[in-house]
Design an enzyme around this catalytic site. Structure first.
Site, short mmCIF file in Angstrom:
data_model
loop_
_atom_site.label_atom_id
_atom_site.label_comp_id
_atom_site.label_asym_id
_atom_site.label_seq_id
_atom_site.Cartn_x
_atom_site.Cartn_y
_atom_site.Cartn_z
N ARG A 99 43.37 35.17 51.68
CA ARG A 99 42.42 34.12 51.31
C ARG A 99 42.77 33.66 49.90
NH1 ARG A 99 35.95 33.34 51.33
NH2 ARG A 99 36.49 33.05 53.51
N HIS B 67 40.61 26.60 57.29
CA HIS B 67 39.85 27.84 57.51
C HIS B 67 39.83 28.12 59.02
CE1 HIS B 67 37.36 31.15 56.70
NE2 HIS B 67 36.22 30.57 56.38
N GLN C 65 37.44 30.63 60.94
CA GLN C 65 36.06 30.15 61.00
C GLN C 65 35.82 29.35 62.28
OE1 GLN C 65 33.38 30.56 58.67
NE2 GLN C 65 32.28 29.75 60.43
N ASP D 38 28.65 22.36 55.67
CA ASP D 38 29.25 23.37 54.78
C ASP D 38 28.83 22.99 53.36
OD1 ASP D 38 30.92 25.27 53.56
OD2 ASP D 38 32.78 24.17 53.94
N CYS E 107 28.86 27.42 58.30
CA CYS E 107 29.82 28.53 58.19
C CYS E 107 29.34 29.60 57.21
CB CYS E 107 31.19 28.00 57.79
SG CYS E 107 31.17 27.04 56.26
N ARG F 122 32.39 35.89 63.46
CA ARG F 122 33.59 35.96 62.62
C ARG F 122 34.32 37.27 62.89
NH1 ARG F 122 34.15 33.54 58.00
NH2 ARG F 122 36.33 33.88 58.50
#
Ligand code: CP
Ligand code: NVA
Length: 311
Positions: free
Chosen positions: A106, A133, A136, A228, A269, A297
């Site tokens: 990440r 991402h 996700q 988001d 998310c 997730r």
């Protein structure tokens, strides 16, 4: 389906069938875990978890998924290793590849996750970069499938910062899986033209559509309203500007009503800044779905590791 040895950098690299394979495998692993059955598919594997940016869900999902399947996760925070500062990413990749069987990354630069994959020689999984991402979106699609029983033909709206990593991955995922997608954002926050064209191509092939608009009325008929944060990690200096730009793009009760559907769900998310991109009221009304999404997730990340590295 054989995905062994593959890295997972963006959904662009996978066919619709391969993406559905991850989602279906995640559903299966989730069911098993509910019955108290964990596996040993990753037994004896050592997994590096590199985090240049903070994380709750992604870090915990990778850690729990590793342990559930018998692997050893090793967390490497931004001050723990030299990555592109005192040592080139290529060299760090070659070192980690000699010791670890898989690497999660990440961070900021998408180029770095590509370099890690190129030079480490082991599967590398993108846990979020400035551009994408992808894990996700697997969790989001599993959640949508659980909610509606299907994906194809649904109408998925992303509203907010239409050019962030999550919006980009939503466009790719929806296009690949035949989910009609609308990105609603002020035009200064629209996604990159080249990515839009690519995703429109995916959508066409899958029989769905991708629309980019600044009109909030475009939520009409939506099954999912997804948002988001307005200010992503690393963009903190843009806070004041974003609040002004996005104030009319909040997911609130009036916007949910505009879908014209009783069955529409709000998704996020997480982490959420309530009062900005979503009101506390809508968040709490849809909390079950939002936290299913967070739980998913773990199941989807486990599926990615098992499919690409498991035995
Ligand atoms: N959704 C998500 O990636 O959450 P974290 O930043 O907590 O990992
Ligand atoms: N767009 C957000 C996603 C967080 C999971 C960020 O990059 O901060």
């Amino acid at each position: 389906m054989n995905l062994k040895g593959r890295s997972f950098l963006t959904l662009k690299d996978f066919t619709p069938e391969e993406i559905m394979y991850f989602i279906d495998l995640a559903a299966e692993l989730k069911e098993k875990k509910k019955q108290g059955v964990t596996g040993d598919s990753l037994k004896g594997k050592n997994i590096a978890l590199i985090f240049e940016k903070p994380s709750t869900r992604t870090r915990c999902a990778f850690t729990v998924a590793c342990v559930d399947e018998g692997a050893h996760p090793e967390y490497l925070g931004k001050n723990d290793i030299q990555l592109g500062h005192k040592e080139s990413v290529e060299d760090t990749a070659r070192v980690l590849g000699r010791m670890f069987d898989g690497i999660e990354f990440r961070g900021f630069s998408h180029k770095n996750v590509e370099l890690l994959a190129k030079y480490s020689g082991v599967p590398v999984w993108n846990g979020l970069t400035d551009d994408y991402h992808p894990t996700q979106i697997l969790a989001d699609m599993l959640t949508v499938k659980e909610q509606f029983g299907t994906l194809k033909g649904l109408h998925f709206v992303f509203i907010g910062d239409g050019r962030n990593n999550v919006a980009n991955s939503v466009m790719v995922g929806c296009g690949k899986l035949g989910v009609n997608c609308t990105i609603i954002a002020p035009d200064s926050l629209w996604p990159d033209d080249e990515l839009v064209s690519l995703c429109q191509g995916y959508a066409k092939e899958a029989g769905s559509t991708l629309t980019i608009t600044d009109q909030t009325d475009a939520v009409a008929g939506a099954d999912v309203i997804y948002t988001d944060v307005w200010v992503s990690m690393g963009e903190e200096e843009k806070s004041a500007e974003r609040l002004l730009l996005l104030k009319d793009y909040q997911v609130n009760a009036a916007l949910m009503k505009k879908t014209g559907k009783e069955t529409s769900v709000a998704m996020h998310c997480l982490p959420a800044v309530k009062g900005n991109e979503i009101t506390e009221e809508v968040f709490e009304q849809h909390a079950t779905v939002i936290f299913d999404e967070a739980e998913n997730r773990m199941h989807t990340i486990k599926a990615v590791m098992v499919a690409t590295l498991g035995q």
